[in-house]
Design a protein around this motif. Sequence first.
Motif, mmCIF file in Angstrom:
data_model
loop_
_atom_site.group_PDB
_atom_site.id
_atom_site.type_symbol
_atom_site.label_atom_id
_atom_site.label_comp_id
_atom_site.label_asym_id
_atom_site.label_seq_id
_atom_site.Cartn_x
_atom_site.Cartn_y
_atom_site.Cartn_z
ATOM 1 N N CYS A 157 96.597 21.339 124.994
ATOM 2 C CA CYS A 157 95.389 20.630 124.494
ATOM 3 C C CYS A 157 94.413 21.696 123.810
ATOM 4 O O CYS A 157 94.014 22.476 124.356
ATOM 5 C CB CYS A 157 94.770 19.900 125.847
ATOM 6 S SG CYS A 157 93.246 19.136 125.267
ATOM 7 N N THR A 197 93.755 16.195 121.499
ATOM 8 C CA THR A 197 94.937 16.475 120.752
ATOM 9 C C THR A 197 95.890 17.508 121.450
ATOM 10 O O THR A 197 95.181 18.296 122.223
ATOM 11 C CB THR A 197 94.704 16.916 119.468
ATOM 12 O OG1 THR A 197 93.930 18.080 119.393
ATOM 13 C CG2 THR A 197 93.965 15.949 118.736
ATOM 14 N N SER A 241 102.830 17.544 117.258
ATOM 15 C CA SER A 241 101.477 17.122 117.770
ATOM 16 C C SER A 241 101.287 15.783 118.222
ATOM 17 O O SER A 241 102.108 14.940 117.481
ATOM 18 C CB SER A 241 100.412 17.468 116.751
ATOM 19 O OG SER A 241 99.052 17.188 117.506
ATOM 20 N N VAL A 278 98.444 12.719 120.483
ATOM 21 C CA VAL A 278 96.984 12.556 120.739
ATOM 22 C C VAL A 278 96.800 11.681 122.050
ATOM 23 O O VAL A 278 97.732 10.697 122.056
ATOM 24 C CB VAL A 278 96.282 12.090 119.804
ATOM 25 C CG1 VAL A 278 96.613 10.747 119.085
ATOM 26 C CG2 VAL A 278 94.586 12.050 119.951
ATOM 27 N N THR A 284 97.571 19.229 114.825
ATOM 28 C CA THR A 284 96.194 18.648 115.016
ATOM 29 C C THR A 284 95.382 19.539 116.093
ATOM 30 O O THR A 284 95.990 19.893 117.093
ATOM 31 C CB THR A 284 96.104 16.881 115.171
ATOM 32 O OG1 THR A 284 96.946 16.716 116.289
ATOM 33 C CG2 THR A 284 96.650 16.374 114.073
ATOM 34 N N ILE A 325 88.215 17.791 117.306
ATOM 35 C CA ILE A 325 87.969 16.268 117.015
ATOM 36 C C ILE A 325 86.679 16.182 116.911
ATOM 37 O O ILE A 325 85.791 16.752 117.663
ATOM 38 C CB ILE A 325 88.552 15.554 118.186
ATOM 39 C CG1 ILE A 325 90.219 15.744 118.567
ATOM 40 C CG2 ILE A 325 88.643 13.927 117.922
ATOM 41 C CD1 ILE A 325 90.462 15.248 120.108
ATOM 42 N N VAL A 378 90.004 14.430 112.921
ATOM 43 C CA VAL A 378 90.754 15.479 113.451
ATOM 44 C C VAL A 378 91.246 16.481 112.438
ATOM 45 O O VAL A 378 91.771 16.112 111.172
ATOM 46 C CB VAL A 378 92.075 14.878 114.060
ATOM 47 C CG1 VAL A 378 92.909 15.926 114.686
ATOM 48 C CG2 VAL A 378 91.416 13.789 115.144
#
Length: 390
Positions: A127, A142, A149, A151, A176, A179, A188
Amino acid sequence: MVQNPRRAAMALTTAAATITMLTAAVAAGTGTAAAAAATHPVFQARAILNGAKLSHRFQKAGSKTWHTEPLSLPDDISALGPVLFTAFQNGVGPQGQAAPDGNRDSTVVEFTPSGHPVRQWDLRGKCDGLTADPLTGQVIATVNEDANSSVYTIGPATGQVRHYQYSRPLPHKGGTDAISIYHGQVLVSASAPGTTGKPAPRPYYPAVYQVRFDPATLIAHIRPVFYGEDKATVANRDGQGSVVRLGLTDPDSNEIVPFYGPRFRGAFMLTSQGDKEQIFLWRTVRPRLTVLRLSQSVDDTAWASGPGRIYTTDNAAGTVNVVTGPFQPGMVLVAVTPCDADNAPATCPAPGFPANYLGALNPWTGHISKLPVRGEALHPQGMLFAPAPQ
């Protein structure tokens, strides 16, 4: 709130000059720590949450045996109402590779401003981006900033976790990251372009995506907002107003500049960490871009509205720290990351490339000054400013 941008710029420049003179005086042996503190008050840092005192359970791939380990490597930090959230990456690799002990999960921890843990959730993957959406009451995370990746959304009120896959392969061939919620839109960072292959011909690989969640299908629909080699207007006093073509190699942290910011207020800001640049955007349809070139590589940015405190994560120490001190309206605080610059040596920290430190950014020149901090050794990464209660 700062009403006069020129006055704010002068205040920032004066503060930076004071810090520079104090540093020189101490180095030359003509000043003392006490004199420095008297001339320019020093900030104080202390740890309030330590991952080594928390734990989570995990299963190795192909195993039914449960293992327990302490939490480690906190990164982003966010707030939702009176509570805070941070994500511990627990050694998972940037493409979701298992940690050396076989763990594949990051852990999102909810905690109080005093550092008391409330609850936690495990997410599969590393994360690297985390934010709270006050409009929906959800936390968005994400995972895997380089490749593979996806989310997640977390409902703290219900405990419900939803895992979303992107609606199509990411066209920038990366992952990604950070955010932000901008006018109700989830934006993102498109990080690590080219990790899994050559992106579409420049300038056609995205730097930022708008993400829209479909809870019925668990699909996160993406739309590019702007691209890694779009044109932008230079914001630095040296070269101000000229138009350049961006060349973003590392879209990373992003934030929304608050209304009390001394400059760029109300803009979405993307940090291209290795490139030592901040890019500002004011609309997501036919965006208008401005670029501020920085004297150092930075991760997160926080804006002080006046008295208050900064919550910051220390990835290396595994802690969340609180920094108190003489925050002034209009101060722009940055987590300075010299080892993330494009020209940093492979082995870092190194001479000329120290470990992370807390800095003050002049938003007119891009110059960053190191702030004096006492107490807990501070190597900030994720940052969040909280004003003092009224």
